[in-house]
Design a protein around this motif. Structure first.
Motif, short mmCIF file in Angstrom:
data_model
loop_
_atom_site.label_atom_id
_atom_site.label_comp_id
_atom_site.label_asym_id
_atom_site.label_seq_id
_atom_site.Cartn_x
_atom_site.Cartn_y
_atom_site.Cartn_z
N GLN A 39 0.80 -1.26 -0.03
CA GLN A 39 0.05 0.13 -0.06
C GLN A 39 0.89 1.12 -0.09
O GLN A 39 0.37 2.27 -0.52
CB GLN A 39 -0.81 0.15 1.15
N ALA A 43 0.98 4.14 -3.13
CA ALA A 43 0.75 5.49 -2.54
C ALA A 43 1.86 6.31 -3.14
O ALA A 43 1.66 7.48 -3.51
CB ALA A 43 0.51 5.77 -1.02
N ASP A 47 1.91 9.21 -5.93
CA ASP A 47 2.04 10.62 -5.79
C ASP A 47 3.13 11.02 -6.68
O ASP A 47 3.11 12.21 -7.14
CB ASP A 47 2.90 10.66 -4.28
#
Length: 92
Positions: A39, A43, A47
């Motif tokens: 995860q 992420a 980003d």
């Protein structure tokens, strides 16, 4: 001879590699993505992609609508005209 590979063949190789990892090593990309580290990695990549898109989004969008779309439209219209002239030359 050119050594270029297409997008489809690259995608098929990736799918085959993931299937081989699952079969031989019992490693699943879905299990890896569901973990805390997975995860975090997802992420981070999201980003990075959002940051890159913030800088290149406007120029890419402008180039797409002002260069690529008119070029494809011109090519399609020319092909359609060429096909029409070919049909009329054959008497169809």
């Amino acid at each position: 001879m050119s050594k270029k590979k297409g997008f489809i063949s690259t995608l098929l190789i990736i799918i085959a590699a993931l299937a081989a990892l699952k079969y031989f090593l019992n490693w699943s990309i879905f299990d890896a993505a569901a973990s805390d580290q997975g995860q975090g990695t997802i992420a981070y990549v999201r980003d990075v992609l959002n940051t890159v898109w913030a800088y290149i989004g406007s120029p890419v969008t402008y180039a797409w609508y002002e260069v690529v779309v008119p070029l494809f439209s011109f090519a399609f219209d020319s092909l359609r005209q060429l096909i029409g002239e070919g049909r009329s030359a054959l008497g169809q």
